[in-house]
Each structure stands twice: as structure tokens, then as C-alpha cells.
Design a protein around this motif. Structure first.
Motif, mmCIF file in Angstrom:
data_model
loop_
_atom_site.group_PDB
_atom_site.id
_atom_site.type_symbol
_atom_site.label_atom_id
_atom_site.label_comp_id
_atom_site.label_asym_id
_atom_site.label_seq_id
_atom_site.Cartn_x
_atom_site.Cartn_y
_atom_site.Cartn_z
ATOM 1 N N UNK A 239 0.814 -1.228 0.000
ATOM 2 C CA UNK A 239 0.000 0.000 0.000
ATOM 3 C C UNK A 239 0.846 1.275 0.000
ATOM 4 N N UNK A 240 2.061 1.202 0.546
ATOM 5 C CA UNK A 240 2.949 2.371 0.527
ATOM 6 C C UNK A 240 3.463 2.608 -0.888
ATOM 7 N N UNK A 241 3.809 1.531 -1.599
ATOM 8 C CA UNK A 241 4.207 1.680 -3.003
ATOM 9 C C UNK A 241 3.045 2.241 -3.816
ATOM 10 N N UNK A 242 1.836 1.805 -3.499
ATOM 11 C CA UNK A 242 0.669 2.347 -4.196
ATOM 12 C C UNK A 242 0.536 3.844 -3.931
ATOM 13 N N UNK A 243 0.812 4.261 -2.712
ATOM 14 C CA UNK A 243 0.780 5.691 -2.388
ATOM 15 C C UNK A 243 1.840 6.438 -3.197
ATOM 16 N N UNK A 244 3.016 5.838 -3.337
ATOM 17 C CA UNK A 244 4.074 6.472 -4.127
ATOM 18 C C UNK A 244 3.680 6.569 -5.594
ATOM 19 N N UNK A 245 2.995 5.546 -6.121
ATOM 20 C CA UNK A 245 2.501 5.586 -7.502
ATOM 21 C C UNK A 245 1.623 6.812 -7.730
#
Length: 370
Positions: free
Chosen positions: A168-174
Motif C-alpha cells: 500500500x505504501x508503493x501504491x501511495x508512491x505511484x
């Protein structure tokens, strides 16, 4: 002209299909949409996401910026065969183009070809409390789907890797890499968007500058047809099911579509009614039919009230074939155009990097990495 044929004519323009799913797309600013290559080109993905994205592109205001990312790094959170994943990346790009996304209007690229996503994800990981990640529930559903489990209770933390826990953190970065203002998602992703907003707000308050760096992105809910397994209507239509007849793919031939729908699990009750709890198999077929013709499942059920499952299945197969035959032909053409696909991906990634570069420079400056 038959009633079915008139209904199917309403779907003649692919970009107009499933339009009712997105609420007010005008004035979206910068919107980020992600597509997992591991999802393949299932009917559920087409009805649940892809056609909504085409509508988003069609109805967006000229000044809106649309970013479509094929998220290869997210796919790695579950075991993948390298050769299959490589082919799936190319195929997903071909699918996006085949259903009607336009690389001249939108930015379409592979997430893993813009390293700014990974850099920002690490920085955000460093300000993300473990407690927030533990409250995320989607890792269990992803594991359950990958193992063809009936529900989340059949998986536990012994199967969890760090990448899946923190995705979910990578998704936030996306999202934040492009300072996106809107994110079209299904209701199951709202929790992740709330985390993204929390991380954006936390960064803004912790690392202040002359202006606020990250906007707090809004989620745009996209309602869609939930397509269930043709062989087990208690679970979603999934690529992980060992039964190939449980799912319909964009690449299926007309004969395969008819065969799979004809073999779909129903019941022995006479007549057709829409009862997802008591008659899940029939309800699944009605939902698929309704999504293909732009109706409500109850309206379809009323027309077939005095008919049998055989008649319903025949018309469902016709509706599905009418929906997918255009994208299927375009997909088969595009997947052979490897140089064209590579150029679309290359140009899209360059545009994406140009957009995110300013964000990353400012992030580095504010946290002291200069």
C-alpha cells in the motif's frame, strides 16, 4: 430485429460501455490509474475496470491529465514465473490499447520503468507507522485469491512477505509521485487511498516548504459488475483457479465462450430469478448479461422469468461475444506489433519520468538528500 440484438447494438461503441460506473469525471486534474499485469485479460477485469477507464478518458476535460500505469512491481508481491510475467506486461499494454486507451491523450507506461516510484516508496516507508499497515486488510484477500481460497480465513501471516505487507505504501508512491488529485478505484481500495492521504498529510506537516507539496488525493468510486467464477459462484472469477472453464478471457474464441457459459454452474429451480444468495449461479449469469447490455440484473431476470437456464446461457454467451469480439481482434493485432508496443511504453515512461522528476527533486530537498 430481436430484443437481444437491439440490446447488443447499444454496446456498438466500446468506449460508451459501462458508463454508469464513474461519477462525475470532469475536472479530475491529474488522475492515476494502475493495472496489474498479473490480472490478465479476464472478463471480470474488462467489466470491472478497463471499460470504466476508457470512459474516464473519453469524458475527461481537456486540461485533465490521465496516467495509466502497468504495475509490475506490485505483481512481484506474489510469486510469478519470470517468463510469464514478461509476456503479461506486454499483453497488458496491448489490452489497454485494444479497449480504447489512447497514448496520445493519456500517459500509458510500465511502472517499473520509472524508478521514482521505488525511491518515493522507500522514503514514505520511513514515515509509515507499522500500526497503519497492520490495519490494511487487502493483503489477506490477495493471498486468498492467489491460492484460490474461499475466504481470507484460509490464509495467515506465515504466508505474508514484506513486499505484500508494504505494497500500500508503493501504491501511495505511484499516486504521489505525480501529485495526483484524483484516483479512480473500486470500493475495496478506499482503505489504501486513505493511507495515501495520511502519508501525504504527514509528509507535508513534517517536511514543510514555501508551499504544500502533496495534494490530498480524492478517490473516485467506480461501481462495476463483480464477475464470479462460472464453476464456483461463491468466489471471484480468478486466473488462479485450476479449472480453466471457470473464467472467460479476452482471448477466448466464440466457441470457447459458448462452451464455458453453457457449462456454468446453476441450479435445478424452474424459471429465472435474481437471487444472489439463494441462486448464486443464475445471479452471476444475470449480472454478466446486465453488464454487457447496460441493464440491471433484475430487469434481465424479469424477461427470462418463464424460461430456462439453457435459453439464458445462450443469450449470455451471445452478449459476452458481442462485447469482446472487437477488443479481442484488436488485441491479437497489437500483440504482434512488438516494436510499436515498445515505442508506446518507452514514450509513456519518458513522459511519466518528466512529470515525477520535479516531485522527487523537491522531496529530496525537503528531507535533506541534496
Amino acid at each position: 430485429m430481436s430484443l437481444l440484438h437491439r440490446q447488443l447494438q447499444r454496446r456498438a461503441t466500446l468506449a460508451a460501455s459501462l458508463c454508469r460506473g464513474i461519477r462525475s469525471v470532469r475536472g479530475l486534474g491529474t488522475s492515476v490509474i494502475a493495472s496489474d499485469p498479473a490480472l490478465q485479460s479476464r472478463l471480470g477485469n474488462l467489466l470491472g475496470a478497463l471499460l470504466n477507464w476508457v470512459k474516464l478518458q473519453r469524458d475527461a476535460a481537456p486540461e485533465d491529465q490521465l496516467i495509466y500505469s502497468i504495475v509490475g512491481w506490485h505483481a512481484l508481491t506474489l510469486p510469478q514465473d519470470p517468463k510469464a510475467l514478461s509476456a503479461a506486461r506486454r499483453d497488458m499494454l496491448a489490452v489497454l490499447l485494444a479497449v480504447g486507451l489512447d497514448p496520445k491523450r493519456s500517459i500509458i507506461f510500465h511502472q517499473d520503468e520509472n524508478l521514482h516510484h521505488a525511491e518515493l516508496a522507500w522514503i514514505l516507508n520511513c514515515i509509515t507507522p507499522m500500526g497503519k499497515l497492520r490495519r490494511m486488510t487487502t493483503w489477506k484477500s490477495r493471498l486468498a485469491a492467489s491460492r484460490n481460497a474461499r475466504d481470507d480465513s484460509e490464509v495467515d501471516e506465515s504466508l505474508l512477505n514484506a513486499g505484500l505487507f508494504t505494497y500500500p505504501v508503493l501504491q501511495a508512491a505511484d499516486i504521489l509521485a505525480y501529485r495526483a488529485t484524483h484516483v479512480p478505484v473500486g470500493e475495496d481500495q478506499q482503505q489504501h487511498i486513505e493511507l495515501c492521504r495520511d502519508l501525504a498529510d504527514s509528509f507535508n506537516r513534517t517536511f514543510k516548504g514555501k508551499r504544500t507539496l502533496f495534494p490530498l488525493p480524492q478517490h473516485v468510486i467506480t461501481t462495476s459488475c463483480r464477475v464470479l467464477s462460472l464453476k464456483d459462484p461463491s468466489s471471484k472469477m480468478s486466473k488462479s483457479s485450476p479449472d480453466l472453464n471457470s473464467r472467460i478471457l479476452l482471448t477466448d474464441t466464440p466457441a470457447q465462450v459458448r462452451s464455458k457459459v453453457r457449462g456454468a454452474v446453476t441450479d435445478s429451480t424452474l424459471g429465472i430469478t435474481y437471487d444472489p444468495v439463494g441462486r448464486p449461479g443464475a445471479a452471476n449469469l444475470l449480472s454478466i448479461f446486465a453488464a454487457c447490455t447496460g441493464e440491471e440484473p433484475t430487469a434481465v431476470a424479469a424477461r427470462y422469468a418463464d424460461q430456462g437456464h439453457g435459453e439464458l446461457k445462450a443469450d449470455v454467451a451471445d452478449a459476452v461475444e458481442e462485447l469482446i469480439k472487437g477488443p479481442r481482434a484488436e488485441f491479437e493485432r497489437l500483440r504482434g506489433e512488438t516494436e510499436y508496443l515498445a515505442s508506446v511504453a518507452r514514450e509513456g515512461a519518458e513522459k511519466a519520468r518528466q512529470l515525477s522528476a520535479g516531485t522527487i527533486r523537491e522531496v529530496r530537498t525537503r528531507i535533506g538528500l541534496v
